[in-house]
Write an enzyme that holds these catalytic residues in place. Sequence first.
Site, PDB file in Angstrom:
ATOM      1  N   ASP A 118       4.932  10.970  23.796  1.00 61.53           N
ATOM      2  CA  ASP A 118       4.680  12.197  23.036  1.00 61.53           C
ATOM      3  C   ASP A 118       5.283  12.100  21.638  1.00 61.53           C
ATOM      4  OD1 ASP A 118       3.111  14.187  24.194  1.00 61.53           O
ATOM      5  OD2 ASP A 118       4.662  14.683  25.637  1.00 61.53           O
ATOM      6  N   GLU A 164      -1.965  17.835  33.900  1.00 62.34           N
ATOM      7  CA  GLU A 164      -2.554  18.652  34.954  1.00 62.34           C
ATOM      8  C   GLU A 164      -1.756  19.917  35.269  1.00 62.34           C
ATOM      9  OE1 GLU A 164      -2.327  17.409  39.031  1.00 62.34           O
ATOM     10  OE2 GLU A 164      -1.107  15.674  38.486  1.00 62.34           O
TER      11      GLU A 164
END
Length: 763
Positions: free
Chosen positions: A644, A556
């Site tokens: 990640d 976000e």
Amino acid sequence: MQTRKKYIFLTFLASWLLLFFFGGDQLRHFAFFSGRKAETRRNWPRWTDRSLLKSFADPEELQSDGHPSLPSPRERRAAWLSVYKNSRCRMETCFDFSRCKKHGFKVFTYPREKDQPLSESYGKILASLERSRYYTPNPEEACLFILSIDTLDRDHLSAQYVRNVDEKIRGFPLWNGGRNHLIFNLYSGTWPNYTEDLGFDIGQAILAKASFYAESFRPGFDVSIPLFSKDHPQRGGERGWLYRDSVPPKKKYLLVFKGKRYLTGIGSGTRNALHHIHNGKDIISLTTCKHGKDWEKHKDTRCDKDNVDYEKFDYQELLHNSTFCVVPRGRRLGSFRFLEALQAACVPVLLSDGWELPFAEAIDWGKAAVVGSERLLLQIPSAVRCIHPERVLAFQQQTQFLWDAYFSSVDKIVHTTLEIIKDRLLPHRSRSRFLWNTLPGGLLALPDFSTHPGDFPFYYLQRGSSPSEKFTAFIRAVSLAGSLSPSILGLIQAVSGSQYCAQILVLWSCEKPPPPRGKWPQTTVPLTIIQGRRKLSNRFFPFPAIQTDAVLSLDEHVSLSTSEVDFAFTVWRSFPERIVGFPTRSHFWDAEQRRWGYTSKWTNELSIVLTAAAFYHRYYHSLFTQYLPAGLWELAGGLAACEDILMNVLVAAVTKLPPVKVTQRKPDKETVPQQVGCEDGDTGTPPPGARSPSSPRSPPAKVKGTAGTAGGRRFSQQQDCLNQLADWFGYMPLVSSQLRLDPVLFKDQVSVLRKKYPRLEKP
């Protein structure tokens, strides 16, 4: 008159002489001449007549098939039936499918007893099983059972031979006659015949065996595995030897063999004949008699010369510089040479009649090996010379694929065995031979996702197709309940403005409920809120709502424009098997620390694209969730930014390719994210790996104060994650790249009206 009688007599005499000369053998069989009942007529010559062949061979030897020490097919079959009472077993008759319905395909290994002998190879097999995603410590959940008793070496002359196996397994309450059990074996039988005898009754168990005779193999039930040495790596394994500069495919030597020849016993016939194909030029066939303790007692006239010639060539040098490698049978049908040739990209020429090739149920060996006949050895040189160079190169490339996909480590051999068995449980959802024999291979093409090649990201080019023209934006949000941050509002507006966006999914990862629907911005595409868990790796769950091939993963706090999104998606459609995105990181080998390092510094190389702003194929959600074991999920959830790194490592391990970086309007900067209003600090912090492209960049080691301490701790965790992943995979899968893709005319001195993405150049 006298002259006439004389001619008649001479004619009669000549006729009798001719009759006896040409037909005497047949006349002797008539009752008139033999004085006994006429025998049944037979063809001539009969090759077992001692009068004809007495000086050449023994008739009993002529009637036998092959070497005198080689058991006949009937004898081998009798030996097999004496041990394997359930020789007609099939999955439908000897496997309990009901055990697999409730908990799926789970594997249980028997607990090891104290002081129980265990070979190094069997220890690796058990470790691979326990590292598998199918492993369960609960036998009640298990579909398949593995003995802890070492059954690899069943040669009773071997020091690793385990005795009284029958008595031991009968005492196991889970044995059930071997039903739903898998037994591994590398060596069976002993001198001189080396039969299939394992020394115990396997009952209804599945046999995963090396050197499998095709006539003893139970199709659709047993599994043929390769023979591997005790030094074979547990995981990872060495790369194949074929590189881009190996073209053209023809090398210094056409065909080579260097190995022991057996002077007596089974397997000696084939290896003793190999000297016939040696020409000393492009065909090198070297053997040595120095095998066994008493080889000198059996040495022949060739031994001394063979032993001298044998030392003139290095085995590894021959492997590196030969196009084809002869792989004859040893005492048993298989040999270590088979895997050595595969790794070396030396096309195997198999001379082992009756061998059920490893994983032949799934692998098409006609694309990677030449299957010859022991009886037609002299035809091998001319046969391989006729193979076109393009076909040779295809053979070599396939050997490298098969080596890397299924044979380079014990882990891959064991997991391939499990996947073949699992495919049998649901044939309608099993992998096709196309998936098994095409990159990246059957282990990485999960049938639970799809059995159709067009649904995977690897086969678009081969099929002449393209991925779908829309993407799903997947935003992970951790904002305060009751309000939305300006960053997520701007991100939703930018993404929804893309002409390629099909829908937006927001994964709400905070315990507090998301804002009401009226608080969310109005968009031209569907906007769906998904209540997620607090685990960071939950973002890679294969949500059914994701229907497009492409997923745009976003955090976000990321700032992107519509032009950046459009261009990145266009690039991804050209590289659908890779991660394509904006913020990048790189890895390096730290020689002083002797470990892998992780850096966010601006360098000329990259190997990681953070999923804070990246496109990838939705299949990687399924692969992340279903392929990786639970231990790696826990690792990803426990260390900062590890999810990640894990996703990048996984994609690199599958594709052997680096990610792709695309142009950003603003350079990537790294900051230390601050905690927002969720409980349990880590859940309120934006997920590690989320880097704001517009925020100031500061290397973790130089950040001061509280934020610097947090940044340094996170940086250390990222390095720990990278090294633990390299240890689990057995090697470092990440691939570095120096490539960044920009739009055509990017920053060129031309009119802005001529540029497709002019907004990318605005600050």
